[in-house]
Design a protein around this motif. Structure first.
Motif, PDB file in Angstrom:
ATOM      1  N   CYS A   1       0.887  -1.251  -0.113  1.00 57.15           N
ATOM      2  CA  CYS A   1      -0.164  -0.115  -0.258  1.00 57.15           C
ATOM      3  C   CYS A   1       0.789   0.963   0.263  1.00 57.15           C
ATOM      4  N   ALA A   2       1.939   1.312   1.263  1.00 57.54           N
ATOM      5  CA  ALA A   2       2.801   2.696   0.322  1.00 57.54           C
ATOM      6  C   ALA A   2       3.073   2.952  -0.608  1.00 57.54           C
ATOM      7  N   LEU A   3       3.877   1.512  -0.796  1.00 57.63           N
ATOM      8  CA  LEU A   3       4.738   1.559  -2.852  1.00 57.63           C
ATOM      9  C   LEU A   3       4.092   2.392  -3.820  1.00 57.63           C
ATOM     10  N   ALA A   4       2.208   1.497  -3.669  1.00 56.26           N
ATOM     11  CA  ALA A   4       1.398   2.312  -4.665  1.00 56.26           C
ATOM     12  C   ALA A   4       1.683   3.549  -4.466  1.00 56.26           C
ATOM     13  N   ALA A   5       0.873   4.280  -2.736  1.00 53.69           N
ATOM     14  CA  ALA A   5       0.493   5.727  -2.418  1.00 53.69           C
ATOM     15  C   ALA A   5       1.782   6.186  -3.128  1.00 53.69           C
ATOM     16  N   MET A   6       3.256   6.126  -2.745  1.00 57.35           N
ATOM     17  CA  MET A   6       4.241   6.864  -3.601  1.00 57.35           C
ATOM     18  C   MET A   6       4.551   6.706  -4.953  1.00 57.35           C
ATOM     19  N   GLY A   7       3.061   6.021  -5.480  1.00 61.00           N
ATOM     20  CA  GLY A   7       3.958   5.899  -6.833  1.00 61.00           C
ATOM     21  C   GLY A   7       4.489   4.551  -7.513  1.00 61.00           C
ATOM     22  N   ALA A   8       4.391   3.742  -6.818  1.00 57.70           N
ATOM     23  CA  ALA A   8       5.059   2.138  -7.540  1.00 57.70           C
ATOM     24  C   ALA A   8       4.057   1.702  -8.505  1.00 57.70           C
ATOM     25  N   GLN A   9       5.103   1.589 -10.094  1.00 56.74           N
ATOM     26  CA  GLN A   9       4.157   1.257 -11.066  1.00 56.74           C
ATOM     27  C   GLN A   9       3.889  -0.605 -10.781  1.00 56.74           C
ATOM     28  N   PRO A  10       3.130  -0.917 -11.337  1.00 60.98           N
ATOM     29  CA  PRO A  10       2.587  -2.298 -11.630  1.00 60.98           C
ATOM     30  C   PRO A  10       3.310  -3.561 -11.170  1.00 60.98           C
ATOM     31  N   ALA A  11       4.659  -2.840 -12.212  1.00 64.04           N
ATOM     32  CA  ALA A  11       5.159  -4.160 -12.278  1.00 64.04           C
ATOM     33  C   ALA A  11       6.710  -4.297 -10.610  1.00 64.04           C
ATOM     34  N   ARG A  12       7.155  -2.976  -9.931  1.00 68.52           N
ATOM     35  CA  ARG A  12       7.331  -3.177  -8.955  1.00 68.52           C
ATOM     36  C   ARG A  12       6.639  -3.650  -7.703  1.00 68.52           C
ATOM     37  N   LEU A  13       5.503  -3.602  -7.433  1.00 69.86           N
ATOM     38  CA  LEU A  13       4.511  -4.186  -6.413  1.00 69.86           C
ATOM     39  C   LEU A  13       4.441  -5.448  -6.663  1.00 69.86           C
ATOM     40  N   GLN A  14       4.505  -5.772  -8.042  1.00 71.17           N
ATOM     41  CA  GLN A  14       4.699  -7.762  -8.309  1.00 71.17           C
ATOM     42  C   GLN A  14       5.879  -8.112  -7.669  1.00 71.17           C
ATOM     43  N   GLU A  15       7.261  -7.549  -8.354  1.00 73.01           N
ATOM     44  CA  GLU A  15       8.106  -7.240  -8.059  1.00 73.01           C
ATOM     45  C   GLU A  15       8.834  -7.504  -6.207  1.00 73.01           C
ATOM     46  N   PHE A  16       8.325  -6.867  -5.513  1.00 72.10           N
ATOM     47  CA  PHE A  16       8.007  -6.914  -4.389  1.00 72.10           C
ATOM     48  C   PHE A  16       7.536  -8.067  -3.839  1.00 72.10           C
ATOM     49  N   PHE A  17       6.278  -8.381  -4.158  1.00 72.69           N
ATOM     50  CA  PHE A  17       5.548  -9.694  -3.213  1.00 72.69           C
ATOM     51  C   PHE A  17       5.793 -10.971  -3.480  1.00 72.69           C
TER      52      PHE A  17
ATOM     53  N   ALA B   1      12.980   1.627  -4.648  1.00 72.92           N
ATOM     54  CA  ALA B   1      13.407   0.759  -4.693  1.00 72.92           C
ATOM     55  C   ALA B   1      14.333  -0.482  -4.006  1.00 72.92           C
ATOM     56  N   SER B   2      13.198   0.169  -2.849  1.00 73.95           N
ATOM     57  CA  SER B   2      14.440  -1.060  -1.897  1.00 73.95           C
ATOM     58  C   SER B   2      12.918  -1.972  -1.489  1.00 73.95           C
ATOM     59  N   ASP B   3      13.913  -3.083  -0.281  1.00 68.88           N
ATOM     60  CA  ASP B   3      12.888  -4.527  -0.741  1.00 68.88           C
ATOM     61  C   ASP B   3      12.887  -4.325   1.194  1.00 68.88           C
ATOM     62  N   ASP B   4      13.292  -3.045   2.230  1.00 68.78           N
ATOM     63  CA  ASP B   4      12.917  -2.488   2.957  1.00 68.78           C
ATOM     64  C   ASP B   4      11.524  -2.467   3.727  1.00 68.78           C
ATOM     65  N   ASP B   5      10.623  -2.803   3.830  1.00 65.34           N
ATOM     66  CA  ASP B   5       9.330  -2.725   4.104  1.00 65.34           C
ATOM     67  C   ASP B   5       9.402  -1.421   5.317  1.00 65.34           C
ATOM     68  N   HIS B   6      10.367  -1.829   6.277  1.00 62.06           N
ATOM     69  CA  HIS B   6      10.208  -0.324   7.319  1.00 62.06           C
ATOM     70  C   HIS B   6      10.658   1.239   6.440  1.00 62.06           C
ATOM     71  N   VAL B   7      11.638   0.837   5.111  1.00 61.93           N
ATOM     72  CA  VAL B   7      12.029   2.727   5.218  1.00 61.93           C
ATOM     73  C   VAL B   7      10.521   2.226   4.081  1.00 61.93           C
ATOM     74  N   ILE B   8      10.311   1.415   2.821  1.00 57.35           N
ATOM     75  CA  ILE B   8       8.920   1.742   2.573  1.00 57.35           C
ATOM     76  C   ILE B   8       8.006   2.436   3.565  1.00 57.35           C
ATOM     77  N   LYS B   9       7.346   2.389   4.913  1.00 56.57           N
ATOM     78  CA  LYS B   9       6.461   2.710   5.367  1.00 56.57           C
ATOM     79  C   LYS B   9       6.803   3.615   6.149  1.00 56.57           C
ATOM     80  N   LEU B  10       7.993   3.526   6.554  1.00 52.87           N
ATOM     81  CA  LEU B  10       8.949   5.172   7.482  1.00 52.87           C
ATOM     82  C   LEU B  10       8.021   6.535   6.481  1.00 52.87           C
ATOM     83  N   VAL B  11       9.438   6.444   4.996  1.00 56.15           N
ATOM     84  CA  VAL B  11       8.730   7.480   3.853  1.00 56.15           C
ATOM     85  C   VAL B  11       7.856   7.900   3.860  1.00 56.15           C
ATOM     86  N   TYR B  12       6.494   7.286   3.668  1.00 60.82           N
ATOM     87  CA  TYR B  12       5.320   7.135   3.232  1.00 60.82           C
ATOM     88  C   TYR B  12       4.290   8.491   4.484  1.00 60.82           C
ATOM     89  N   THR B  13       4.577   7.852   5.733  1.00 59.30           N
ATOM     90  CA  THR B  13       4.677   7.967   6.915  1.00 59.30           C
ATOM     91  C   THR B  13       5.116   8.905   7.423  1.00 59.30           C
TER      92      THR B  13
END
Length: 353
Positions: free
Chosen positions: A36-52, A313-325
């Motif tokens: 959700c945080a990735l999508a909110a920051m503008g991650a493209q569908p391919a990146r969402l799939q890659e993270f998943f 670009a990060s695979d660290d979910d805490h980086v992702i969530k903190l930046v968006y927060t």
């Protein structure tokens, strides 16, 4: 709603995430929150799939089958029962489809002890992201995590004098408990230890007598100051947990939201004490000496866009969530600490101007 959270790929992956357990070897399932945080920051569908795909390969465990069914009469009996998570998810999802998310949210939170620290704040964070994405399955999962993993810190019925302010309340706790350590490999274990500590019970003041939004704002600013000062992992969860609380409370009747504030205050204070209750320094950002590899950070759209790019670009979910927060909270109540904390977590070397 952030329109990026309507991304079809996001919702498809959130649906698919239902295959995963809520708890992966003691660690919460961070995948849907990070998506959700990735999508909110503008991650493209391919990146969402890659993270998943990476998350599934590295961490995911299969969801456990429901051991029994629950209904509108029996679901409260699942409080604190981790084995009930799957059954609760299915029940809440059906209930939400029939009655609406806000109605179910109000019903559930009015009938259980409000326990923001459940799952080291991850239950509330998952619920907050589910509401932001308007994804019924994730809203249901967040509610199920709050119920099945309910970590209520009961301070009894003792009359307590309200703190004059958030900072003053934390100062009272710091004078009594600064430097005290609590054992446990996981955040939840340390929070339980704080809740059982006689000094915490004796010292804790009541929440400041402030309107809901002012209290949330002041706790959020104290949390980011604590995280910037300590770089403590629990403090990071306080920051992201308070942001999630703001999202959740926006969906509640005002009287119910106000009623939940004392329990939020207790969880916030317990988490602070679990970090060692350090005295909060004056909120400022230390200027680094100029080095060739440093960049100058200015609070601007371009700077946040660059941080989004790094986080995506990060695979660290805490980086992702903190930046968006930090971005969201900074938009509401600007502080240089949000930009500094986000940049530090993202691994940037910088000066603040």
């Amino acid at each position: 709603m952030n329109q990026r959270l309507r991304e079809p790929t996001l919702h498809h992956l959130l649906d698919d995430n239902a295959r995963f357990a809520a708890d992966n070897g003691g660690m919460a399932n961070h995948c849907p929150m990070a998506l959700c945080a990735l999508a909110a920051m503008g991650a493209q569908p391919a990146r969402l799939q890659e993270f998943f795909d990476k998350w599934e390969g590295r961490f995911a465990l299969a969801a456990k089958p429901a051991v029994r069914s629950v209904n509108r009469e029996t679901w409260p009996f699942s409080l604190g029962d981790a084995s009930a998570f799957t059954a609760l998810c299915g029940f809440y999802e059906e209930w939400i489809w029939s009655a609406g998310a806000d109605a179910v949210l109000a019903q559930v939170l009015s009938r259980i002890p409000f326990a923001p620290a459940s799952g080291a704040f991850h239950a509330l964070i998952r619920l907050g992201y589910g509401l932001e994405a308007e994804h019924v399955g994730e809203i249901a999962a967040g509610l199920a995590a709050l119920v099945s993993g309910n970590l209520y810190i009961d301070m009894g019925s003792r009359q307590r004098v309200p703190a004059a302010s958030v900072k003053q309340g934390l100062a009272v706790l710091s004078r009594a408990m600064n430097g005290k350590t609590f054992t446990g490999d996981w955040i939840v274990a340390r929070l339980r230890a704080v809740g059982a500590d006689p000094s915490f019970y004796t010292t804790l003041p009541a929440a400041p007598a402030q309107p809901q939004q002012q209290l949330l704002d002041d706790m959020a600013l104290a949390a980011i100051a604590l995280y910037w000062q300590t770089n403590n992992f629990t403090a990071l969860h306080i920051v992201t947990g308070l942001h999630a609380t703001r999202r959740v409370m926006a969906h509640l009747p005002p009287t119910l939201a106000q009623r939940l504030l004392p329990d939020l205050w207790v969880a916030f204070c317990a988490a602070y004490v679990s970090t060692g209750a350090p005295p909060l320094a004056a909120s400022h950002v230390t200027l680094h000496a100029t080095l060739p590899e440093e960049e100058v950070l200015v609070d601007s759209a371009d700077t946040w866009h660059d941080l989004f790019t790094t986080a995506i670009a990060s695979d660290d979910d805490h980086v992702i969530k903190l930046v968006y927060t930090c971005y969201c909270e900074n938009r509401r109540a600007p502080s240089p600490l949000y930009l500094a904390a986000a940049a530090r977590r993202a691994g940037r070397v910088f000066q603040m101007h």
